[in-house]
Design a protein around this motif. Structure first.
Motif, short mmCIF file in Angstrom:
data_model
loop_
_atom_site.label_atom_id
_atom_site.label_comp_id
_atom_site.label_asym_id
_atom_site.label_seq_id
_atom_site.Cartn_x
_atom_site.Cartn_y
_atom_site.Cartn_z
N HIS A 194 53.72 88.91 28.26
CA HIS A 194 55.06 88.32 27.26
C HIS A 194 55.99 88.65 27.28
CE1 HIS A 194 52.73 90.20 24.13
NE2 HIS A 194 53.90 90.55 22.84
N HIS A 235 58.14 90.31 24.53
CA HIS A 235 58.57 91.35 23.12
C HIS A 235 58.91 92.58 24.45
CE1 HIS A 235 56.50 88.94 19.68
NE2 HIS A 235 58.58 88.29 20.19
N ASP A 274 58.61 95.31 23.55
CA ASP A 274 57.47 96.26 23.15
C ASP A 274 56.56 96.35 24.22
OD1 ASP A 274 57.05 93.92 21.87
OD2 ASP A 274 55.30 95.57 20.15
N HIS A 275 56.44 95.63 24.78
CA HIS A 275 55.12 95.75 26.16
C HIS A 275 55.94 95.90 27.67
CE1 HIS A 275 52.21 93.87 23.29
NE2 HIS A 275 53.64 93.65 22.38
N ASP A 277 52.73 85.01 18.92
CA ASP A 277 53.32 85.56 18.11
C ASP A 277 55.68 85.96 18.87
OD1 ASP A 277 53.03 87.51 20.00
OD2 ASP A 277 52.76 88.94 18.38
N ASP A 333 49.78 89.89 22.94
CA ASP A 333 49.72 89.84 21.53
C ASP A 333 49.26 88.01 20.95
OD1 ASP A 333 50.82 91.92 21.11
OD2 ASP A 333 52.70 90.85 20.19
N HIS A 372 47.81 94.77 20.02
CA HIS A 372 48.22 95.19 19.04
C HIS A 372 46.69 95.54 17.99
CE1 HIS A 372 51.86 95.48 19.16
NE2 HIS A 372 51.61 94.20 19.84
#
Ligand SMILES: [Zn+2]
Length: 280
Positions: A76, A78, A80-81, A158, A177, A217
């Motif tokens: 997805h 984001h 942080d991925h 999210d 996520d 996470h």
């Protein structure tokens, strides 16, 4: 025969503060996972982490498996991925970075000037100056040593558009996520409609009948293997948050009630930030 291996990066400090957050405490980013789907010789990575240092750690971890990375898939949009993938892809130049066509625009959006500036303000000096972006796949399948890996578009988590990776041979879903594993869930900016849609996405994972679910996470030390527990807990957390928001007048009230229900879940900052977006 395929196998799965999970790398976990622990909670990491970053620069931000929500209104309800005790300013004497250091905000932390949720502990995050990446998953390696392994064949005998080759491997496919699902998601990357955030910082260059994390990318180097993931690279060393992959090298330690002796496998050759042939592809990396992003679940997805984001940062942080994704942003931490650069060192990995530089070391394995033949590995393709891919995602579903429906996901690719959102990932690309993470490098918009404004968002890039925001991410860099959170992690100054720690991010790639030129994060790699995935190309859109023509279908929804990857292959690893003759075995099919399904990339499944689910919708809301999210973020507006999410996917998960289903490995039928292992009865495993790498959930990005969509599922969280005992870490406060990123419900900032959510409303009853988006929360209900997120629960629908969790239901859709269940329909794949996984035995194990790897959450993007997870609290360090928490096992991945019990899909039913992870899906049930994620749904319950979202429903509880929905009820608590409806019955609370202020952000601190939301935080206190949710902490009482989930005293051991990781990354309290995520909850205080989410609460600030719901009530004054
Ligand atoms: Zn995430």
């Amino acid at each position: 025969m395929l196998g799965l291996r999970v790398f976990l990066s622990p909670y990491k400090p970053f620069n931000d503060a929500s209104k309800s957050w005790d300013p004497s405490e250091q905000p932390t980013w949720p502990a995050s996972t990446v998953t390696l789907i392994e064949g005998d010789h080759d491997a496919v990575l699902v998601d990357g982490l955030m910082t260059l240092a994390e990318g180097e750690q993931v690279l060393a971890w992959i090298r330690g498996t002796g496998r050759r990375l042939v592809a990396a898939y992003v679940t997805h949009g984001h940062a942080d991925h994704v942003f931490g993938l650069e060192p990995v892809l530089t070391a394995f130049p033949e590995a393709q970075l891919v995602t579903l066509a429906e996901i690719a625009p959102a990932v690309a959006g993470q490098t918009d000037e404004k968002l890039l500036a925001l991410w860099n303000s959170y992690f100054p000096g720690q991010l790639s100056a030129h994060p790699r972006l995935p190309v859109a796949m023509s279908g929804d399948r990857l292959e690893l040593e003759g075995q099919v890996i399904e990339c499944v578009l689910l919708g809301r988590s999210d973020v507006e558009m999410s996917s998960v990776v289903h490995v039928p041979e292992l009865a495993a879903v790498v959930a990005g996520d969509v599922a969280y594993n005992r870490v406060h869930m990123w419900l900032a900016g959510s409303d009853p409609k988006t929360r209900a849609a997120w629960i629908d996405s969790l239901d859709a994972i269940e329909e794949l009948h996984p035995q194990s679910v790897i959450a993007g996470h997870k609290d360090p030390g928490t096992p991945d293997d019990d899909a039913a527990r992870i899906l049930d807990e994620s749904r319950r957390y979202i429903r509880d948050f929905d009820d608590v928001v409806a019955g609370s007048e202020s952000a601190p009230e939301i935080v206190a009630k949710m902490f009482a229900k989930y005293p051991t879940w990781g990354n309290p900052y995520t909850l205080t930030y989410a609460a600030d977006t719901q009530r004054p």
